[in-house]
Design a protein around this motif. Structure first.
Motif, PDB file in Angstrom:
ATOM      1  N   THR B  29       7.589 -16.925  52.481  1.00 61.69           N
ATOM      2  CA  THR B  29       7.256 -15.511  52.686  1.00 61.69           C
ATOM      3  C   THR B  29       7.661 -14.691  51.454  1.00 61.69           C
ATOM      4  N   THR B  30       6.763 -13.818  51.001  1.00 59.42           N
ATOM      5  CA  THR B  30       7.092 -12.933  49.878  1.00 59.42           C
ATOM      6  C   THR B  30       6.904 -11.472  50.305  1.00 59.42           C
ATOM      7  N   THR B  31       7.252 -10.584  49.413  1.00 59.11           N
ATOM      8  CA  THR B  31       7.153  -9.154  49.734  1.00 59.11           C
ATOM      9  C   THR B  31       5.723  -8.743  50.093  1.00 59.11           C
ATOM     10  N   ASN B  32       4.742  -9.484  49.575  1.00 57.06           N
ATOM     11  CA  ASN B  32       3.345  -9.133  49.869  1.00 57.06           C
ATOM     12  C   ASN B  32       2.954  -9.431  51.308  1.00 57.06           C
ATOM     13  N   ASP B  33       3.731 -10.304  51.962  1.00 55.60           N
ATOM     14  CA  ASP B  33       3.346 -10.731  53.314  1.00 55.60           C
ATOM     15  C   ASP B  33       3.794  -9.755  54.386  1.00 55.60           C
ATOM     16  N   ILE B  34       4.672  -8.862  54.034  1.00 57.17           N
ATOM     17  CA  ILE B  34       5.216  -7.972  55.068  1.00 57.17           C
ATOM     18  C   ILE B  34       4.930  -6.522  54.713  1.00 57.17           C
ATOM     19  N   GLU B  35       4.309  -5.846  55.641  1.00 58.04           N
ATOM     20  CA  GLU B  35       3.893  -4.467  55.422  1.00 58.04           C
ATOM     21  C   GLU B  35       5.113  -3.562  55.208  1.00 58.04           C
ATOM     22  N   GLY B  36       5.066  -2.831  54.131  1.00 61.99           N
ATOM     23  CA  GLY B  36       6.130  -1.857  53.890  1.00 61.99           C
ATOM     24  C   GLY B  36       7.330  -2.403  53.139  1.00 61.99           C
ATOM     25  N   TRP B  37       7.261  -3.660  52.684  1.00 58.09           N
ATOM     26  CA  TRP B  37       8.410  -4.229  51.974  1.00 58.09           C
ATOM     27  C   TRP B  37       8.385  -3.753  50.517  1.00 58.09           C
ATOM     28  N   ASP B  38       8.794  -2.518  50.333  1.00 57.36           N
ATOM     29  CA  ASP B  38       8.848  -1.979  48.976  1.00 57.36           C
ATOM     30  C   ASP B  38      10.293  -2.008  48.485  1.00 57.36           C
ATOM     31  N   SER B  39      10.511  -1.450  47.304  1.00 52.74           N
ATOM     32  CA  SER B  39      11.848  -1.578  46.717  1.00 52.74           C
ATOM     33  C   SER B  39      12.902  -0.851  47.557  1.00 52.74           C
ATOM     34  N   LEU B  40      12.517   0.258  48.159  1.00 48.00           N
ATOM     35  CA  LEU B  40      13.470   1.004  48.981  1.00 48.00           C
ATOM     36  C   LEU B  40      13.850   0.217  50.235  1.00 48.00           C
ATOM     37  N   MET B  41      12.825  -0.344  50.885  1.00 56.45           N
ATOM     38  CA  MET B  41      13.106  -1.128  52.093  1.00 56.45           C
ATOM     39  C   MET B  41      13.894  -2.386  51.747  1.00 56.45           C
ATOM     40  N   HIS B  42      13.688  -2.877  50.524  1.00 56.87           N
ATOM     41  CA  HIS B  42      14.415  -4.064  50.090  1.00 56.87           C
ATOM     42  C   HIS B  42      15.933  -3.795  50.072  1.00 56.87           C
ATOM     43  N   ILE B  43      16.291  -2.588  49.656  1.00 57.17           N
ATOM     44  CA  ILE B  43      17.715  -2.231  49.624  1.00 57.17           C
ATOM     45  C   ILE B  43      18.277  -2.211  51.051  1.00 57.17           C
ATOM     46  N   ASP B  44      17.512  -1.606  51.947  1.00 59.45           N
ATOM     47  CA  ASP B  44      17.940  -1.569  53.356  1.00 59.45           C
ATOM     48  C   ASP B  44      18.066  -2.983  53.915  1.00 59.45           C
ATOM     49  N   LEU B  45      17.106  -3.824  53.539  1.00 57.01           N
ATOM     50  CA  LEU B  45      17.089  -5.197  54.047  1.00 57.01           C
ATOM     51  C   LEU B  45      18.327  -5.962  53.571  1.00 57.01           C
ATOM     52  N   LEU B  46      18.613  -5.874  52.290  1.00 56.91           N
ATOM     53  CA  LEU B  46      19.791  -6.573  51.759  1.00 56.91           C
ATOM     54  C   LEU B  46      21.065  -6.078  52.438  1.00 56.91           C
ATOM     55  N   PHE B  47      21.118  -4.773  52.674  1.00 60.47           N
ATOM     56  CA  PHE B  47      22.297  -4.199  53.331  1.00 60.47           C
ATOM     57  C   PHE B  47      22.426  -4.738  54.762  1.00 60.47           C
ATOM     58  N   ALA B  48      21.299  -4.830  55.463  1.00 63.01           N
ATOM     59  CA  ALA B  48      21.330  -5.346  56.837  1.00 63.01           C
ATOM     60  C   ALA B  48      21.766  -6.812  56.840  1.00 63.01           C
ATOM     61  N   ILE B  49      21.290  -7.567  55.850  1.00 62.78           N
ATOM     62  CA  ILE B  49      21.675  -8.980  55.765  1.00 62.78           C
ATOM     63  C   ILE B  49      23.167  -9.111  55.467  1.00 62.78           C
ATOM     64  N   GLU B  50      23.637  -8.298  54.553  1.00 66.34           N
ATOM     65  CA  GLU B  50      25.075  -8.317  54.235  1.00 66.34           C
ATOM     66  C   GLU B  50      25.914  -8.074  55.485  1.00 66.34           C
ATOM     67  N   ASN B  51      25.490  -7.104  56.279  1.00 62.26           N
ATOM     68  CA  ASN B  51      26.252  -6.778  57.485  1.00 62.26           C
ATOM     69  C   ASN B  51      26.173  -7.884  58.520  1.00 62.26           C
ATOM     70  N   ALA B  52      24.967  -8.451  58.684  1.00 57.14           N
ATOM     71  CA  ALA B  52      24.785  -9.450  59.731  1.00 57.14           C
ATOM     72  C   ALA B  52      25.558 -10.733  59.417  1.00 57.14           C
ATOM     73  N   PHE B  53      25.590 -11.135  58.143  1.00 56.12           N
ATOM     74  CA  PHE B  53      26.248 -12.399  57.787  1.00 56.12           C
ATOM     75  C   PHE B  53      27.642 -12.199  57.188  1.00 56.12           C
ATOM     76  N   GLU B  54      28.031 -10.942  57.111  1.00 54.75           N
ATOM     77  CA  GLU B  54      29.327 -10.606  56.521  1.00 54.75           C
ATOM     78  C   GLU B  54      29.501 -11.231  55.144  1.00 54.75           C
ATOM     79  N   ILE B  55      28.518 -11.036  54.306  1.00 57.76           N
ATOM     80  CA  ILE B  55      28.571 -11.509  52.925  1.00 57.76           C
ATOM     81  C   ILE B  55      28.305 -10.316  52.015  1.00 57.76           C
ATOM     82  N   ARG B  56      28.487 -10.474  50.735  1.00 62.56           N
ATOM     83  CA  ARG B  56      28.056  -9.435  49.790  1.00 62.56           C
ATOM     84  C   ARG B  56      27.260 -10.080  48.668  1.00 62.56           C
TER      85      ARG B  56
END
Lengths: 596, 82
Positions: B29-56
């Motif tokens: 899966t790449t950014t082109n496959d998901i609607e709205g996956w732009d650079s701003l949403m990417h930041i939110d996504l990484l932040f959500a992943i960090e929180n969910a897996f407790e990693i940085r």
């Protein structure tokens, strides 16, 4: 929406941003629309998105213009065509300490630092002057958060070469500017960042990676502040508290434990907490917030509790006391009716989650904060921003007295058989005049917060009011009403536009606290008088229905107008011929010439 | 944590962040496959992943990813090394 009320979970808001927006937009019908320009010194997209959520949650549908990255200065001095066309209702200058042009260095002489300081101040003054001259709208400006590090350690705060000192000086100057400029409102970044935790706020990762001026998790906290300022500017503040007693205003249950055993006063830690809380609540009266009680108690017990020698709050502090065994939501509705306010303008404070739940479920729009444990009450209520103060007029400070007077009037009403006799006894007198500079702010405030007695629900900023006041094709009237119980302040506003020999009523509103006092008759008489001076033959009135203004659906009919059209949205148009005579309507209100 | 377990959780995060129940991500899966996956949403996504897996994520780590597979590699490495 619970997710967007303090204390919120910022992580969740960020990861559920899209869903929250979707849910809010489903309800966005009938929202006030506002145009907000954001001029940023860092990446502002996330701030914008978060502001959108919080504003939607306040019933405001924002449209944004977002300047290019770090173009806040250029956009202010030389606004782009798009920005000019956008014509904002509010401008938010979102800068931070990342935008400081030059900090002092350790080798700088004091005069050099003074010059750096003056340059920095000058830059922002130019921004505010230019924006003010071009857009005539409120400007929200961040002050500065403390620096991420302190080269001089604690000395950084008092040595003129310290960054901390430099930023503190700037903040003092920003405060002074905001105090003296009518249209400048500070967003206290310094406070918000400290409150959040400066260390985490200043995370360099987010600045270096994305040019975020703060940690992503801090963004909702900032956006919440800005949204609170905006909703306050547009008259969406709450008006009063509805308070529980047992374990809310004092520790213990007065009916079970007895007055003597309540935790209140300075002797025990628990009593101290409640004393502090009562003091905090009482201070709200000073900013025009009224207090009421909604408690499951025998009435006598409630009063006995308030008579506790250590109770800061006394019976006289409350404009309504409902202590009985009725469901709390029912009492809250009765309070709203008594005080002639909408339930949604009330904040319900109760330690009991079950009581909060019933109020929340039964009455949409009432704020029901989860206040936590007694030591959390103040913080949670305070941070919620229910009463964010953007202006503090004399009227605001007198408001609580007005609600109290209203309650007295209601009692007086009971003792008269004939309503006319009652009105007569009120000894009302009114000042009805055209808009003047003293009243622009209050008039704009009324136009933004009157929902019920409001024929067209058109909102105006202070600047728009000023423009209309100076336009000769408009008839403008504000009405101030006094009676034997006190001064109600400015309570009614009418704006009519003259076209040839017709006058079109663009705005007619009245504060509900003077409902059924015949003030509308006095306003009508004055309007007609003014129209005749202008050579107007007929007056056109318009009624645009909203969810809240059905009480004035037949207002123009009752005023003797004739309905001439109705469209598919039930908008109605009315006409009154005044060329062939007009019967004055006001019988009970004496008109005064000047200000009292 | 196995790669399968990781994907269960990753799908939950993607569905929440992009507000779409139908999202199913895989290694390719790449950014082109998901609607709205732009650079701003990417930041939110990484932040959500960090929180969910407790990693940085490390600096720049999140920016060069070619697909979700590479993202999964990093998460697994960080999570399992903890």
């Amino acid at each position: 929406m619970k997710e967007l009320e303090y204390p919120f979970n910022a992580k969740q808001i960020i990861s559920k941003k899209r869903k929250l927006r979707r849910l809010l937009m489903e309800k966005a019908d009938g929202f006030v629309e506002k145009k907000i320009a954001i001029l940023g010194g860092s990446t502002t997209s996330e701030i914008k998105n978060m502001m959108e959520l919080f504003l939607l949650n306040q019933g405001i549908r924002p449209y944004f213009y977002e300047a290019e990255y770090n173009q806040y200065y250029q956009e202010s001095l030389f606004p782009s065509e798009e920005f000019v066309k956008f014509s904002p209702d509010i401008i938010y200058v979102c800068t931070s300490n990342h935008n400081i042009e030059q900090y002092p260095s350790i080798s700088d002489a004091e005069e050099t630092v003074d010059r750096l300081f003056a340059d920095e101040v000058q830059k922002y003054c130019t921004i505010w002057d230019k924006l003010e001259a071009k857009f005539h709208c409120p400007i929200i400006q961040n002050n500065f958060e403390k620096p991420a590090f302190r080269l001089l350690g604690n000395r950084d705060s008092y040595d003129y070469r310290g960054r901390t000192n430099f930023l503190m000086r700037l903040n003092m100057e920003f405060s002074r500017q905001a105090w003296h400029r009518d249209n400048l409102f500070l967003c206290d970044l310094d406070y918000v960042s400290s409150d959040y935790g400066l260390g985490k706020w200043s995370d360099a990762y987010y600045y270096c990676m994305y040019k975020y001026a703060m940690h992503i998790e801090a963004v909702p906290y900032l956006a919440f502040q800005v949204a609170n300022i905006i909703k306050s500017l547009f008259g969406r503040n709450k008006k009063g508290f509805v308070l529980d007693l047992d374990n809310t205003l004092w520790g213990g249950v007065v009916g079970d434990d007895g007055v003597d055993n309540l935790a209140i006063g300075s002797e025990l830690p628990k009593g101290q907490i409640y004393t502090k809380f009562q003091q905090y609540i009482k201070e709200h009266k000073e900013i025009g917030v009224f207090l009421t009680i909604d408690s499951k108690n025998e009435f006598e017990n409630a009063i006995a509790g308030l008579k506790h020698p250590d109770s800061i709050l006394t019976e006289e502090d409350f404009v309504a006391i409902y202590a009985n065994w009725e469901p709390k939501d029912q009492n809250l509705l009765a309070i709203a009716t008594d005080l002639q306010v909408l339930p949604e303008s009330l904040v319900f404070i109760d330690d009991n989650p079950a009581e909060r739940y019933i109020v929340e479920e039964q009455l949409e729009g009432v704020s029901v904060p989860d206040i936590g444990k007694e030591q959390d009450y103040i913080r949670i209520i305070d941070r919620s921003g229910f009463f964010e103060v953007t202006s503090l007029s004399a009227d605001d400070q007198k408001r609580v007295a007005m609600y109290q007077e209203n309650a007295k009037r209601k009692q007086a009403e009971v003792s008269f058989a004939d309503y006319g006799e009652y009105l007569q006894s009120l000894e009302m007198c009114a000042v009805i005049k055209e808009f003047d500079i003293m009243h622009y702010a209050r008039i704009a405030q009324l136009s933004n917060k009157s929902n019920q007695f409001n024929l067209t629900t058109q909102r105006f900023t202070k600047e728009e009011i000023e423009i209309i006041a100076n336009e000769s094709s408009y008839i403008t009237l504000y009405g101030r009403l006094e009676d034997r119980f006190g001064d109600n302040g400015v309570v009614s506003v009418v704006i009519g536009k003259i076209e040839n020999d017709s006058c079109h009523i663009k705005l007619w509103l009245m504060s509900c606290r003077v409902l059924k006092r015949d003030m509308e008759y006095a306003m009508m008489d004055c309007l007609v008088e003014r129209c005749l001076e202008y050579g107007v033959s007929q007056i056109y009135g318009y009624y645009y229905p909203t969810e809240k203004n059905s009480m004035v659906k037949n207002f123009y009919r009752d005023m003797g107008f004739e309905k001439i059209s109705e469209n598919e949205n039930f908008n109605t148009e009315w006409k009154l011929d005044i060329k062939h005579g007009y019967q004055r309507k006001n019988k009970y209100i004496e008109l005064k010439d000047g200000e009292s | 944590m196995s790669r399968e377990q990781l994907y269960v959780k990753l799908n939950e995060i993607f569905r929440e962040v992009f507000d779409s129940e139908s999202i199913e991500v895989s290694d390719t899966t790449t950014t082109n496959d998901i609607e709205g996956w732009d650079s701003l949403m990417h930041i939110d996504l990484l932040f959500a992943i960090e929180n969910a897996f407790e990693i940085r994520f490390d600096m720049e780590e999140g920016l060069t990813l070619q697909n979700v597979g590479e993202m999964a590699d990093i998460i697994l490495k960080k999570y399992n090394n903890d």
